[in-house]
Design a protein around this motif. Structure first.
Motif, short mmCIF file in Angstrom:
data_model
loop_
_atom_site.label_atom_id
_atom_site.label_comp_id
_atom_site.label_asym_id
_atom_site.label_seq_id
_atom_site.Cartn_x
_atom_site.Cartn_y
_atom_site.Cartn_z
N LEU A 1 0.83 -1.19 0.00
CA LEU A 1 0.00 0.00 0.00
C LEU A 1 0.87 1.25 0.00
CD1 LEU A 1 -2.74 -0.96 2.58
CD2 LEU A 1 -2.88 -0.96 0.10
N VAL A 2 0.25 2.36 -0.37
CA VAL A 2 0.97 3.63 -0.34
C VAL A 2 1.49 3.90 1.05
CG1 VAL A 2 0.73 6.11 -0.71
CG2 VAL A 2 -0.48 4.51 -2.20
N ARG A 3 2.77 4.19 1.18
CA ARG A 3 3.40 4.33 2.49
C ARG A 3 3.16 5.70 3.13
NH1 ARG A 3 5.90 -0.57 4.28
NH2 ARG A 3 5.89 -1.86 2.44
N ASN A 4 2.84 6.70 2.35
CA ASN A 4 2.75 8.05 2.89
C ASN A 4 1.40 8.29 3.53
OD1 ASN A 4 3.07 10.70 3.50
ND2 ASN A 4 2.80 11.46 1.41
N SER A 5 1.30 7.96 4.82
CA SER A 5 0.05 8.16 5.54
C SER A 5 0.12 9.38 6.44
CB SER A 5 -0.28 6.92 6.38
OG SER A 5 0.71 6.71 7.35
N PHE B 1 -3.55 4.39 3.54
CA PHE B 1 -3.32 5.45 2.57
C PHE B 1 -4.35 6.54 2.83
CE2 PHE B 1 -5.97 2.19 0.64
CZ PHE B 1 -7.05 2.91 0.14
N HIS C 1 -9.15 1.23 -3.67
CA HIS C 1 -7.69 1.33 -3.71
C HIS C 1 -7.19 0.92 -5.08
CE1 HIS C 1 -3.61 1.57 -2.39
NE2 HIS C 1 -3.38 0.30 -2.66
#
Length: 290
Positions: free
Chosen positions: A18-22, A265, A211
């Protein structure tokens, strides 16, 4: 209960990358939120269409990963792998025997191969992966004396005399009803439960969105030669943190929580959190088993 009752084939273990930038509180674009999993699924064109490609890619990547682990040192552990290793340690102390594991949504057994490369012959495992029928059939070629694949929790548990550890990493968010799936996972009364890479909402109601990820993000390692990458879109559910914790706490004491943003995310300004849990079953008096 079969995993396919919860998990459409195309999303089997897709949440691995998943997108890491949370950390961003304001996303670059508005993410649509849906009333239900079904309404989100209706917006995913070709949903489940590439299941055969998914199964093939994950199996081939896992084979390569298994072979690399035989020579690659030191092993690299994600947060979910670390929680699984702690869970095995706790289960080993409880049983002092072979550790019986149910891995819910474990694809082709990558977690088993990684942990076995660390534990080697010091700990004996019965590692039962629960997956979609298509994934379980293809993954059978990776079976060992310790690793087996099933398409239902009931079958995986019935093949064991007890369940010491129930493990799931990044799977509950990809299914229509995460809480019901969690209840099914806990029904065999595993001694230890490890829930890794959870994406949860701190609000009172679940958040359902879509997603988008590449097919190549499934399974460990790079895309095998000759495979064609593509974009997949699938429903994604962030269950309420309070509901998940309540479900676990009915029969388990939470021993450990660990922040893990890899399961999250940004979705507009929703109060989302990435987290992992380790719990230990209570006895009938409500206290921990010794």
């Amino acid at each position: 209960m079969k995993l396919k009752d919860f998990l459409p084939p195309i999303v089997a273990n897709t949440a691995q990358r998943l997108v890491r930038n949370s950390s961003s509180s304001v996303p670059e674009h508005r993410q649509q939120v849906f009333e239900s999993y079904e309404s989100a699924a209706a917006q995913c064109v070709g949903f489940g269409y590439e299941a055969s490609d998914l199964v093939d890619i994950v199996c081939r990547k896992t084979k390569n990963y298994r072979d690399q682990l035989r020579t690659k040192r030191p092993a690299q552990l994600s947060g979910g792998d670390t929680l699984a290793l702690i869970g095995i340690g706790l289960a080993h102390r409880c049983s002092q025997q072979t550790i019986n594991v149910i891995d819910f949504g474990g694809a082709c057994g990558a977690h088993y191969f990684l942990l076995k490369s660390i534990l080697m012959d010091r700990v004996s495992l019965n590692w039962h992966v629960v997956e979609t029928p298509a994934m379980a059939r293809r993954a059978a070629e990776l079976e060992t004396d310790e690793l087996r694949f099933f398409s239902s929790i009931d079958d995986a548990a019935s093949a064991l005399d007890r369940v010491d550890l129930a493990f799931s990493s990044g799977t509950l968010q990809c299914i229509p009803n995460p809480t019901e799936a969690l209840k099914m996972l806990l029904q065999p009364r595993p001694e230890i439960v490890v829930l890794a890479r959870l994406g949860l909402t701190q609000g009172s109601a679940e958040v359902v969105t879509i997603h988008e990820a590449r097919l190549s993000h499934n399974g460990p390692g790079p895309l095998p030669p000759g495979c064609i990458d593509s974009i997949t879109r699938y429903p994604f559910t962030f269950p309420a943190q309070s509901e998940i914790e309540l479900t676990v706490s009915e029969k388990y004491q939470l021993l450990l929580t660990a922040p893990d943003p890899s399961g999250v995310f940004p979705v507009n300004n929703e109060p989302l959190v990435g987290i992992g849990y380790i719990g230990r079953i209570r006895d009938h008096a409500g206290e921990n088993k010794s």
